[in-house]
Design an enzyme around this catalytic site. Structure first.
Site: not given
Ligand code: PLP
Length: 435
Positions: A106-108, A111
């Site tokens: 989910f950090k996509d 970021a």
């Protein structure tokens, strides 16, 4: 919109400054001076909007006029460009799949939005920016992919030689172009120390326009609220209460959900599901915040002993514990229970959860027992693709996990890295020569 530092309410900056500084000069985290509300009419008709339109509606409330409408739309179209589907396990029990981005986590979302936003501000000033990040494996790849091919920005990623998984290393070392992987002969702590030394080195910072792409950057936090709206949109029965279980570490994901709720999204309750690193659960349950050194678990992206976004959650609730407890339930689950969760979901529903999602599932199961409402929508945020934890899952379930195409392609590419010692002078010399 103005943003203040959690260490000083009078320290106000605009969106651009908050994004480009990342952390406030006084060490605090930036927070919007007010949480804007979303129109009720928009919530009522949310099913008629695309994910990117929803993202735009939310983003513009925070960005104000600092980014023009068409530029903001471009930023969203190039960053929030993969879906967040809600998958049904059984009636009212759903999984929000947040792993459809390039690095399968989910950090996509955060970021990529941060990278495109920084890229916009850099271009506007006709500037060049150099980003230095240390990674123990996972966050680095989301940052690298986010900034990939962003003009005006070079990224240097420091990772500890031999201490990241093969997949993680391939993700960091096969992009090239504006992404340079620095393979440090040392530990993750060495990498962090080197980055810190670089930021306080006046000679270096005066020559290079140096910044961090910190996980606490406001431009990483805000886009995470988009997918809560997108999830709500997909809930079939909106007439009953909804509970979202969020596998949590540094609490960015949960904080973004609480912001969405405060904006007016009808989510009744959040579950802050944590692993053996139980600092947050203790805080919610007894009101005492006692940071601990982190312990290693299967859900390693949640191995956080001093979650920085707690400062933001306290701000959202004016530090009133009873109100925090009204909105958030929190409990800790160890690796044994995590494995149980993976097994149970597979056996009951044929769905494969990763260890982070499994912690979210276990917490939701327990919450069903203490709940007060009769029937409600239950949504588990699945924060990573199970293929990232292939070994554990295969061992637990005895099934083989397919590696998604976007990950498999980088496995076939040639690794390219710059080998450096853990001496600061080596890093400095390299950076001065490279830029
Ligand atoms: C970072 C991460 C988490 C924890 O999210 P926070 O926002 O730090 O609470 C959970 N799961 C995965 C897979 C992650 O990468």
């Amino acid at each position: 919109m103005k943003f203040y530092s959690t260490n000083d309410k009078k320290n106000l900056v605009n969106f651009e400054t908050a994004v480009m500084e990342g952390l406030a000069k006084d060490g605090g985290l930036f927070m919007p001076v007010e949480i804007p509300s979303i129109e009720q009419e928009f919530i009522n008709s949310i099913e008629s909007y695309e994910f990117q339109e929803i993202a735009f509606r939310i983003a513009e409330k925070f960005v104000g006029n600092e980014i023009g409408k068409s530029d903001l739309s471009d930023i969203i179209r190039s960053s929030i460009n993969f879906p967040a589907p809600l998958v049904n396990l059984k009636d009212n029990l759903m999984i929000l799949e947040l792993f459809h981005g390039p690095t399968l986590a989910f950090k996509d979302f955060g970021a990529r939005f941060m990278a495109k936003t920084m890229g916009y501000f850099v271009k506007k000033k006709n500037n060049k920016l150099n980003i230095l990040v240390a990674t123990s494996g996972d966050t680095g790849s989301a940052v690298a992919y986010g900034f990939y091919e962003t003009s005006g920005i070079n990224v240097f990623i420091l990772y500890p030689k031999g201490k990241v998984s093969l997949i993680q290393e391939k993700q960091l070392t096969t992009l090239n172009k504006n992404i340079t992987a620095l393979e440090i002969d040392g530990t993750f702590d060495d990498c962090q120390r080197l980055v810190k030394s670089a930021f306080v080195d006046e000679e270096l910072t005066s020559k290079l326009n140096l910044t961090s792409a910190n996980s606490i950057n406001i431009a990483r936090l805000l886009p995470q609220s988009f997918y809560y709206f997108e999830a709500y949109k997909q809930i079939p029965n909106k007439s009953i209460h909804s509970v979202f279980s969020v596998p949590s570490g540094n609490l960015g994901n949960l904080t973004a959900g609480l912001i969405a709720k405060k904006m007016g999204l009808p989510i009744t309750k959040f579950i802050g599901a944590v692993n053996s690193n139980h600092v947050f659960a203790d805080f919610v349950n007894i009101g005492i915040f006692q940071p601990h050194p982190s312990v290693q678990t299967l859900s390693n992206a949640m191995d956080v002993g001093n979650p920085s976004n707690l400062a933001r959650i306290r701000e959202l609730y004016d530090n009133r514990l009873s109100e925090i407890q009204r909105d958030i339930h929190s409990k800790s689950y160890d690796d044994v229970k995590t494995r149980l969760g993976i097994k149970e979901v597979y056996e009951k529903y044929g769905y494969i959860l990763d260890p982070h999602g499994a912690v979210g599932y276990m917490a939701l199961k327990d919450y069903e027992i203490v709940r007060t409402t009769a029937r409600f929508n239950e949504v588990i945020l699945e924060t990573a693709h199970p293929a990232k934890f292939k070994d554990v899952i295969e061992e637990e379930l005895g099934v083989e996990i397919d590696i998604p195409e976007r990950l498999a392609t980088c496995l076939n590419k040639q690794k390219k890295s710059v080998q450096l010692s853990s001496e600061y002078e080596d890093l400095k010399e390299f950076l001065l020569g490279a830029v």
